[in-house]
Design a protein around this motif. Structure first.
Motif, PDB file in Angstrom:
ATOM      1  N   PRO A   2      95.502  72.916   7.698  1.00  0.00           N
ATOM      2  CA  PRO A   2      94.926  73.022   8.999  1.00  0.00           C
ATOM      3  C   PRO A   2      94.403  71.497   9.268  1.00  0.00           C
ATOM      4  O   PRO A   2      94.569  70.552   8.368  1.00  0.00           O
ATOM      5  CB  PRO A   2      93.580  74.002   9.367  1.00  0.00           C
ATOM      6  N   SER A   3      94.097  70.907  10.608  1.00  0.00           N
ATOM      7  CA  SER A   3      93.927  69.447  10.381  1.00  0.00           C
ATOM      8  C   SER A   3      92.763  69.478  10.654  1.00  0.00           C
ATOM      9  O   SER A   3      91.810  69.786  11.267  1.00  0.00           O
ATOM     10  CB  SER A   3      94.177  68.217  11.815  1.00  0.00           C
ATOM     11  N   PHE A   4      91.938  68.150   9.684  1.00  0.00           N
ATOM     12  CA  PHE A   4      90.519  68.621  10.432  1.00  0.00           C
ATOM     13  C   PHE A   4      89.847  66.755  10.783  1.00  0.00           C
ATOM     14  O   PHE A   4      88.915  65.834  10.560  1.00  0.00           O
ATOM     15  CB  PHE A   4      89.245  68.285   8.763  1.00  0.00           C
ATOM     16  N   ASP A   5      90.882  66.181  11.821  1.00  0.00           N
ATOM     17  CA  ASP A   5      90.410  65.141  11.945  1.00  0.00           C
ATOM     18  C   ASP A   5      89.162  64.874  12.764  1.00  0.00           C
ATOM     19  O   ASP A   5      88.354  63.595  12.433  1.00  0.00           O
ATOM     20  CB  ASP A   5      91.248  64.490  13.219  1.00  0.00           C
ATOM     21  N   ARG A   6      88.371  65.491  13.914  1.00  0.00           N
ATOM     22  CA  ARG A   6      87.260  65.979  13.938  1.00  0.00           C
ATOM     23  C   ARG A   6      85.911  65.632  12.999  1.00  0.00           C
ATOM     24  O   ARG A   6      85.307  64.783  13.384  1.00  0.00           O
ATOM     25  CB  ARG A   6      87.254  66.964  15.235  1.00  0.00           C
ATOM     26  N   ILE A   7      86.225  66.307  11.808  1.00  0.00           N
ATOM     27  CA  ILE A   7      84.778  66.463  11.201  1.00  0.00           C
ATOM     28  C   ILE A   7      85.519  65.272  10.360  1.00  0.00           C
ATOM     29  O   ILE A   7      84.259  65.421   9.559  1.00  0.00           O
ATOM     30  CB  ILE A   7      85.457  67.758  10.316  1.00  0.00           C
ATOM     31  N   ARG A  21      81.166  64.026   9.469  1.00  0.00           N
ATOM     32  CA  ARG A  21      80.227  65.072  11.162  1.00  0.00           C
ATOM     33  C   ARG A  21      79.869  66.252  10.108  1.00  0.00           C
ATOM     34  O   ARG A  21      79.393  66.577  10.058  1.00  0.00           O
ATOM     35  CB  ARG A  21      81.900  65.212  12.558  1.00  0.00           C
ATOM     36  N   VAL A  22      79.937  65.819   8.612  1.00  0.00           N
ATOM     37  CA  VAL A  22      79.364  66.598   8.303  1.00  0.00           C
ATOM     38  C   VAL A  22      77.846  66.483   7.168  1.00  0.00           C
ATOM     39  O   VAL A  22      77.739  65.383   6.207  1.00  0.00           O
ATOM     40  CB  VAL A  22      80.419  67.007   6.365  1.00  0.00           C
ATOM     41  N   LEU A  23      76.569  67.353   7.784  1.00  0.00           N
ATOM     42  CA  LEU A  23      76.026  67.063   6.826  1.00  0.00           C
ATOM     43  C   LEU A  23      75.618  67.848   6.106  1.00  0.00           C
ATOM     44  O   LEU A  23      75.914  68.850   5.872  1.00  0.00           O
ATOM     45  CB  LEU A  23      74.661  67.232   7.932  1.00  0.00           C
ATOM     46  N   LEU A  24      74.762  67.915   4.558  1.00  0.00           N
ATOM     47  CA  LEU A  24      74.143  68.682   4.096  1.00  0.00           C
ATOM     48  C   LEU A  24      73.230  69.733   4.826  1.00  0.00           C
ATOM     49  O   LEU A  24      71.874  68.316   4.563  1.00  0.00           O
ATOM     50  CB  LEU A  24      74.320  67.883   2.912  1.00  0.00           C
ATOM     51  N   ALA A  25      72.840  70.286   5.329  1.00  0.00           N
ATOM     52  CA  ALA A  25      71.528  70.707   5.578  1.00  0.00           C
ATOM     53  C   ALA A  25      70.908  71.062   4.314  1.00  0.00           C
ATOM     54  O   ALA A  25      70.854  71.166   3.291  1.00  0.00           O
ATOM     55  CB  ALA A  25      72.038  72.524   6.156  1.00  0.00           C
ATOM     56  N   PRO A  26      69.489  70.399   5.100  1.00  0.00           N
ATOM     57  CA  PRO A  26      68.648  71.073   4.223  1.00  0.00           C
ATOM     58  C   PRO A  26      67.814  71.976   3.473  1.00  0.00           C
ATOM     59  O   PRO A  26      67.473  72.993   3.951  1.00  0.00           O
ATOM     60  CB  PRO A  26      67.339  70.017   5.276  1.00  0.00           C
ATOM     61  N   MET A  27      68.350  72.166   3.004  1.00  0.00           N
ATOM     62  CA  MET A  27      67.639  73.069   1.240  1.00  0.00           C
ATOM     63  C   MET A  27      66.760  73.491   0.493  1.00  0.00           C
ATOM     64  O   MET A  27      67.196  71.257  -0.262  1.00  0.00           O
ATOM     65  CB  MET A  27      68.376  74.037   1.504  1.00  0.00           C
ATOM     66  N   LEU A 308      83.184  71.092  16.725  1.00  0.00           N
ATOM     67  CA  LEU A 308      84.174  69.729  17.643  1.00  0.00           C
ATOM     68  C   LEU A 308      84.442  69.848  18.347  1.00  0.00           C
ATOM     69  O   LEU A 308      84.945  68.921  19.717  1.00  0.00           O
ATOM     70  CB  LEU A 308      84.288  69.259  16.098  1.00  0.00           C
ATOM     71  N   GLU A 309      86.123  70.842  18.125  1.00  0.00           N
ATOM     72  CA  GLU A 309      86.940  70.159  19.428  1.00  0.00           C
ATOM     73  C   GLU A 309      86.485  70.600  20.387  1.00  0.00           C
ATOM     74  O   GLU A 309      86.931  70.127  21.421  1.00  0.00           O
ATOM     75  CB  GLU A 309      88.040  70.957  18.740  1.00  0.00           C
TER      76      GLU A 309
END
Length: 641
Positions: A2-7, A21-27, A308-309
């Motif tokens: 799979p392509s992950f162009d948007r991420i 577009r990836v954030l480490l969610a606060p934990m 995202l798509e």
């Protein structure tokens, strides 16, 4: 592939250019000192996620004040200048590998706080009941106290700027103080901070203004519970109005979350809730705001790419998935999405550790929180290592030993690798367990581990004699309680059921631990009429609380009849007889599935004796959770040197 162009596409949050577009969610990490100072261990943990390509690494909650409530021991703090250095060390570590660092700030827990100072009561937006003891009512914060908290956020922003923080996130979900002000269920004030949506957002708006005055240009995000998931709590319709006001107040990004203390399983969604279980929250906000919205909640990369798509989110916030694999983004960028280590959503060592004040770890990634320590390195004395047993402990031992440069042969008596994970992963809600087996198989193949399936190893097997080191991971065998008439003649073991053994329309599951309860849920969802019998007063009593909440609700919704405090005394061709608080009860069933637990499979270990080259691990030593087997395999392989 799979392509992950948007991420992988760059994005923007306020003034901040973000590489993907990836954030480490606060934990929370639970790695601070008792007085809330960040540590080198914590900095190394965040650095690893930044080095793995994460767009923005976000911290766990950090306290800005103790004026209105005590700060929990060990919680990260930024309420004094003495706490700047530790946070600066994290920012420097993240920046050293080209990353961006966001600091999450909290106004406090309010009615959700665990402990209060002697002689005081908890505070809240209004005189709400204390979550810890509903017989006690909270004291509403005064306007002077609100002003103090706002000032503390401004002071925290100054310290964040001095520490080199790139972005600030406000903890506004889960029913903490800011959420209590936003929500009519908790905010019944008649002053400027209650009533209308604008008034309920006022506290947050003043905080945002104070932050941006103290740290000009800093982007500010807000983690918002879109659906509280309890009767009377906030719904998406009312949250949309709040989101519009948050944008007007200057918020640059909203992380669209769900849940509350009343619906804790949505705060830490277990595998029962499935993939992208909160995607609707982001969708609801995207329709009404122009600032970026981040989706969160059981997101795999493929889920994030799809959202995202479809235009349902602008960013994806991944917490536990980036704990399991800090190199997630880099692997996507390199076209190696199949090498991303799955999160199995067990909550055992991330959330579970946090509940007990222990540093975050991971069931499938034994290196988590040990980033400062040496991992697998080439051995100065490579040897021939034989691993007996292809369950999670054995597969991890083989992988790690190969990473250390040893020649590894892995033997499994079944025709497939996986051990107990393989049958346990048959329900749809446990799909990520099966993905984990596939991941191990791929890693072993890439490391040239020779895998032998359908081979039973005995103490006198030539493979044993030829090995320099032997790691024994033979797992467990089903427990068969004594004194139950007809048990051997009339039952199907739970693992046999998972492997495809035929069962009738009416099924009685004997044993209400995790294995039995999950089997009962799977059977009920497949259309069987299920009765679940457990001798203890409650089901799955050693299960993590947040997972158990979902399990019990799902069992009820699936129509499973539950009998706790009942002991099976006899099994027949037509069902079973159990002894309960009100005497004997006959339970009709076409099939009885036995799920009484397991015992160590120690036969081979005992036959091999005390040879220094023999290293037993996992369930054959003591039955435990998957994560403990994985850790044991990892440690045994590293110890070979």
């Amino acid at each position: 592939m799979p392509s992950f162009d948007r991420i992988l596409a760059p994005g923007r949050i306020g003034s901040l250019e973000v590489p993907n577009r990836v954030l480490l969610a606060p934990m929370g990490t639970e790695m601070c000192t008792p007085d809330g100072r960040s540590t080198p261990r914590e900095a190394a943990y965040y650095r690893a996620r930044a080095a793995g390509g994460t767009g923005v690494v976000m911290s766990g909650i950090t306290a800005v004040q103790s004026d209105t409530e005590p700060i929990t021991q060990g919680l990260a703090r930024i309420d004094t200048d003495g706490h700047i250095a530790g946070i600066a060390a994290i920012a420097e570590a993240v920046h050293s590998v080209g990353g961006l660092f966001a600091l999450q700030l909290t106004a406090g827990l309010g009615r959700n706080i665990n402990t209060v100072r002697e002689g005081q009561v908890p505070v809240s937006a209004s005189d709400n009941t204390w979550f810890g003891d509903p017989s006690i009512r909270c004291r509403p914060l005064t306007t002077d106290e609100i002003a103090i908290i706002v000032r503390r956020f401004g002071e925290a922003a100054v310290r964040a700027r001095q520490a080199g923080v790139d972005m600030i996130d406000l903890h506004g979900h889960t029913g903490y103080v800011l959420d209590q002000f936003l929500s009519p269920v908790w905010n019944r004030r008649t002053d400027a901070y209650g009533g209308s949506v604008q008034n309920r957002v006022r506290f947050t708006a003043e905080i945002v203004a104070a932050i941006k005055e103290s740290y000009p240009g800093v982007p500010v995000s807000f983690r918002l519970s879109v659906d509280h998931r309890f009767e009377g709590g906030r719904t998406p319709a009312s949250t949309r109005e709040i989101a519009v006001e948050l944008e007007r107040a200057g918020i640059d990004l909203i992380i669209a979350d769900e849940g509350s203390y009343e619906a804790m399983d949505y705060v830490f969604p277990p595998y029962y809730l499935g993939d992208a279980c909160m995607a609707g929250a982001a969708t609801a906000l995207k329709e009404v705001v122009s600032i970026p919205v981040a989706a969160v909640g059981n997101l795999r990369p493929v889920d994030g790419e799809r959202l995202l798509e479809q235009g349902r989110a602008d960013f994806v916030a991944i917490g536990r998935g980036l704990i399991a694999d800090p190199d997630l983004v880099n692997k996507l960028r390199a076209g190696r999405s199949a090498d991303v280590r799955p999160c199995i959503r067990c909550n055992a060592y991330c959330t579970g550790n946090a509940f007990f004040g222990k540093p975050v770890e991971c069931a499938v990634n034994p290196a988590v929180s040990h980033e400062l320590e040496a991992g697998p390195v080439p051995s100065a004395n490579p040897r021939h290592v034989v691993v007996i047993g292809g369950g999670p402990g054995g597969m991890e031992a083989a992988r790690t030993a190969a990473l250390c440069g040893h020649t590894v042969d892995l033997y499994e008596q079944d025709e497939q690798l996986g051990g107990v994970l393989l049958p346990a992963a048959t329900p749809a809600f446990k799909r990520e367990l099966r993905s984990m087996i596939t991941w191990w198989e791929r890693q072993l193949a890439g490391l040239d581990v020779t895998v032998h399936t359908g081979v039973t190893i005995a103490a006198d097997s030539p493979e044993v004699a030829a090995a320099d080191e032997i790691i024994v991971a033979t797992g467990s065998v089903p427990l068969r309680p004594r004194g139950i008439e007809g048990l051997d003649e009339h039952t199907v073991d739970v693992l046999a059921f998972h492997r495809g053994a035929a069962v009738g329309k009416r099924v009685l599951v004997a044993g209400g631990g995790l294995s039995g309860a999950d089997a009962a849920l799977e059977l009920a969802r497949d259309g069987h009429r299920v009765t679940l019998v457990e001798v203890a007063p409650e089901l799955a009593r050693d299960m993590l609380m947040v997972n158990r909440v979902t399990l019990l609700r799902d069992l009820s919704e699936a129509g499973v009849r539950v009998l706790t405090g009942h002991r099976i005394t006899r099994v027949t061709a037509g069902g079973a007889v159990a002894e309960g608080p009100d005497g004997e009860v006959t339970l009709e069933a076409d099939t009885v599935v036995s799920a009484f637990g397991v015992l160590p499979a120690r036969s081979l270990v005992e036959q091999l004796g005390d040879s220094p080259k023999v290293h037993p691990i996992g369930d054959c030593v003591q039955p435990a959770k998957v994560g403990e087997a994985v850790r044991a395999g990892y440690a045994a392989a590293l110890a070979l040197g």
